[in-house]
Design a protein around this motif. Structure first.
Motif, short mmCIF file in Angstrom:
data_model
loop_
_atom_site.label_atom_id
_atom_site.label_comp_id
_atom_site.label_asym_id
_atom_site.label_seq_id
_atom_site.Cartn_x
_atom_site.Cartn_y
_atom_site.Cartn_z
N GLY A 225 0.79 -1.27 0.05
CA GLY A 225 0.08 -0.22 -0.01
C GLY A 225 0.78 1.29 -0.05
N TYR A 226 0.25 2.34 -0.09
CA TYR A 226 0.77 3.72 0.01
C TYR A 226 1.13 4.00 1.36
N LEU A 227 2.52 4.59 1.61
CA LEU A 227 2.59 5.00 3.12
C LEU A 227 2.09 6.27 3.32
N GLN A 228 1.18 6.45 4.41
CA GLN A 228 0.42 7.43 4.55
C GLN A 228 0.85 8.36 5.94
N PHE A 229 1.37 7.45 6.86
CA PHE A 229 1.81 8.23 8.22
C PHE A 229 2.95 7.43 8.62
N VAL A 230 3.85 8.24 9.23
CA VAL A 230 5.03 7.69 9.85
C VAL A 230 5.14 8.22 11.36
N ASP A 231 5.24 7.27 12.50
CA ASP A 231 5.19 7.65 13.65
C ASP A 231 6.62 8.04 14.34
N ALA A 232 7.27 9.17 13.88
CA ALA A 232 8.76 9.47 14.01
C ALA A 232 9.16 9.40 15.52
N SER A 233 8.23 9.78 16.64
CA SER A 233 8.41 9.46 17.96
C SER A 233 8.47 8.01 18.34
N ALA A 234 7.84 7.36 17.83
CA ALA A 234 8.04 5.85 18.07
C ALA A 234 9.12 5.25 17.62
N LEU A 235 9.58 5.47 16.35
CA LEU A 235 10.87 5.08 15.70
C LEU A 235 12.15 5.66 16.69
N MET A 236 11.96 6.88 17.05
CA MET A 236 13.15 7.42 17.95
C MET A 236 12.95 6.55 19.15
N ALA A 237 12.05 6.15 19.77
CA ALA A 237 12.00 5.72 21.03
C ALA A 237 12.68 4.35 20.94
N LEU A 238 12.27 3.88 19.84
CA LEU A 238 12.81 2.25 19.56
C LEU A 238 14.32 2.37 19.31
N ALA A 239 14.81 3.18 18.57
CA ALA A 239 16.02 3.49 18.22
C ALA A 239 17.09 3.45 19.56
N VAL A 240 16.31 4.31 20.59
CA VAL A 240 17.06 4.70 21.82
C VAL A 240 17.11 3.59 22.61
N ARG A 241 16.14 2.86 22.61
CA ARG A 241 15.76 1.61 23.41
C ARG A 241 16.87 0.38 22.87
N GLU A 242 16.89 0.33 21.59
CA GLU A 242 17.77 -0.68 20.96
C GLU A 242 19.27 -0.25 20.66
N ASP A 243 19.61 0.92 21.18
CA ASP A 243 20.73 1.61 20.88
C ASP A 243 21.38 1.40 19.36
N VAL A 244 20.30 1.95 18.72
CA VAL A 244 20.77 1.59 17.12
C VAL A 244 20.56 2.89 16.47
N VAL A 245 20.93 2.99 15.20
CA VAL A 245 20.69 3.90 14.16
C VAL A 245 19.71 3.51 13.11
N ILE A 246 18.62 4.32 12.79
CA ILE A 246 17.47 3.75 11.97
C ILE A 246 17.66 4.80 10.82
N ARG A 247 17.60 3.87 9.40
CA ARG A 247 17.36 4.82 8.34
C ARG A 247 16.27 4.58 7.66
N LEU A 248 15.34 5.42 7.22
CA LEU A 248 14.09 4.81 6.49
C LEU A 248 14.46 4.88 5.04
N GLU A 249 13.73 4.02 4.62
CA GLU A 249 14.02 3.56 3.00
C GLU A 249 13.09 4.35 2.32
N CYS A 250 12.01 4.74 2.92
CA CYS A 250 10.68 5.38 2.02
C CYS A 250 10.26 6.46 2.94
N ARG A 251 9.31 7.28 2.30
CA ARG A 251 8.89 8.33 2.91
C ARG A 251 7.28 8.41 2.66
#
Length: 447
Positions: A225-251
């Motif tokens: 499907g078409y990507l409609q919304f991205v929860d940036a705050s949830a991804l930030m919290a997930l990256a902090v918890r896992e101590d990783v860097v996340i790069r989105l491949e789509c917008r």
């Protein structure tokens, strides 16, 4: 969870049932409250004068029956007019504009008013008692029913006027252009030189970005499907918890295929299905693009109207010119806005999320490429495109933005020299082209 709420709210705003359902619920509550008040003996004194209903049970049933029958008939007429309007808008202006028509609050309120009035009258009729032992006539409720009927009659007159106005091409273009500016204000609220003071986001080295592309662990999409919304705050919290860097491949706006990477995580590790489910929960997919976080979706609505107007079957350059004017108004504002950095840092200054976003040049391509391609043989449209570019140059401050404006002016000019047979038409366009060049060569003013 947050993105799903955005998705459902967008669906509710574009539905024909949400506001009518709220009005129907209000009608049920009003019938219950009015019936309760009617059982108070003091009400009889209030209704003894004026235009209120003071008849018996038979008269009350007849009045409410006439109102209910009339509301059902008018509701059918309103639904028919709405469907005809949607059909006409789809064929003349484009099917993607149906969302704009379905989100029209006056239409939803009018539809809900007739359904709510019909249900109110039916509920009040059920409270009337005709027996000699216990006769009950809800006079206040009947009076309110008559008042609702009068309001509904006024709503019908208003709806006919609203439909006649809203189906006009210039009105549709103005509404879509206003929605585009609202989206722009929400996604790019900060103006150049007026944002919050602070250090700009540090750009990571090219070696790290190559490492992330080569060794980053991909996390695939769970659906299509078409990507409609991205929860940036949830991804930030997930990256902090896992101590990783996340790069989105789509917008937002991109089409996502199940199994293809939504993002890459570095350093790579076998994190399992639970991590993949958390990632997918931060992305909302749908069957169509929505302007919530996708400004190109709002731009494409105006482009679609212009391209259809330039087709050989319609051949309406005035509508296309109106679309170009609205796009120019949006791009003048966009040129003065700060573009958000794709690099997001946590509270400790550690890079956590890389989220690419559209730039001014890419949005300019989305707005003008197809109109230029379909209108290259139309002198009036090409001249208006060049005039609009000249107007935007007064607002553009970034070198990349000004280079994009010059590139579009060059493409319009080359197309004109290939398509225009009349020398005076070429001269008129050349004059506008020189205005663009002069605007771009003028020194930039300090912010």
């Amino acid at each position: 969870m947050k993105v799903q709420m955005f998705k459902y709210w967008e669906a509710l705003r574009s539905s024909f049932w949400f506001i009518p359902a709220m009005l129907v619920a209000g009608a049920v509550a009003l019938a219950a409250v009015a019936g309760r008040v009617d059982r108070l003996t003091v009400v009889e004194g209030w209704l003894a004068i004026g235009w209120s209903f003071t008849g018996g049970a038979e008269g009350a049933s007849a009045v409410l029956g006439i109102i209910a029958g009339s509301m059902a008939t008018i509701a059918g007429v309103v639904f028919s007019m709405t469907l005809v309007t949607l059909s006409l808008a789809s064929s003349q202006l484009g099917p993607r504009l149906l969302r704009s028509f379905m989100r029209d609050p006056p239409t939803q309120i009018v539809l809900g008013t007739y359904v709510a009035t019909f249900l109110y009258c039916v509920l009040v009729v059920l409270t009337i008692r005709r027996s000699d032992a216990y006769a009950f006539v809800p006079q206040l409720s009947v009076t309110l029913g008559v008042l609702l009927a009068v309001i509904s009659l006024g709503m019908l007159i208003y709806f006919i006027h609203h439909v006649a106005i809203s189906i006009q091409a210039n009105q549709v273009i103005a509404r879509v252009g206003s929605e585009l500016i609202d989206v722009l204000e929400g996604l790019f609220p900060e103006t150049i030189g007026q944002g919050p003071a602070g250090k700009s986001a540090e750009i990571p080295g090219a070696a790290f970005l190559r490492l992330l592309s080569r060794e980053g662990e991909p996390v695939g999409a769970s659906g299509d499907g078409y990507l409609q919304f991205v929860d940036a705050s949830a991804l930030m919290a997930l990256a902090v918890r896992e101590d990783v860097v996340i790069r989105l491949e789509c917008r937002p706006g991109h089409y996502v295929v199940a199994g293809r990477p939504l993002l890459r995580v570095w350093p790579a590790s076998q994190r399992g299905d639970e991590f993949a489910r958390e990632v997918n929960a931060a992305f909302a997919l749908g069957n169509q693009r929505t302007p919530g976080q996708d400004i190109e979706s709002a731009i494409n609505e105006l482009v679609e109207i212009a391209v259809r107007a330039l087709s050989s079957g319609i051949n309406d350059p005035f509508t296309a010119i109106a679309c170009v004017d609205r796009l120019g108004s949006a791009f003048c504002r966009l040129a003065t806005r700060e573009m958000p950095s794709p690099y997001r840092y946590d509270s400790k200054g550690q890079l956590r999320v890389i989220a690419p976003s559209p730039s001014f040049p890419t949005m300019l391509d989305a707005g003008f490429d197809q109109i230029r391609q379909h209108g290259r043989a139309n002198v009036a449209v090409s001249i208006r495109l060049m005039d609009t570019l000249a107007l935007i140059t007064a607002f553009a401050h970034r070198p990349a933005d000004r280079a994009a404006l010059l590139r579009h002016a060059d493409m319009i000019r080359r197309g004109a020299w290939q398509s225009f047979a009349e020398h005076e038409d070429r001269d008129a366009l050349e004059k506008r082209y020189r205005a663009v060049k002069q605007g771009l060569e003028a020194p930039l003013q300090d912010d």
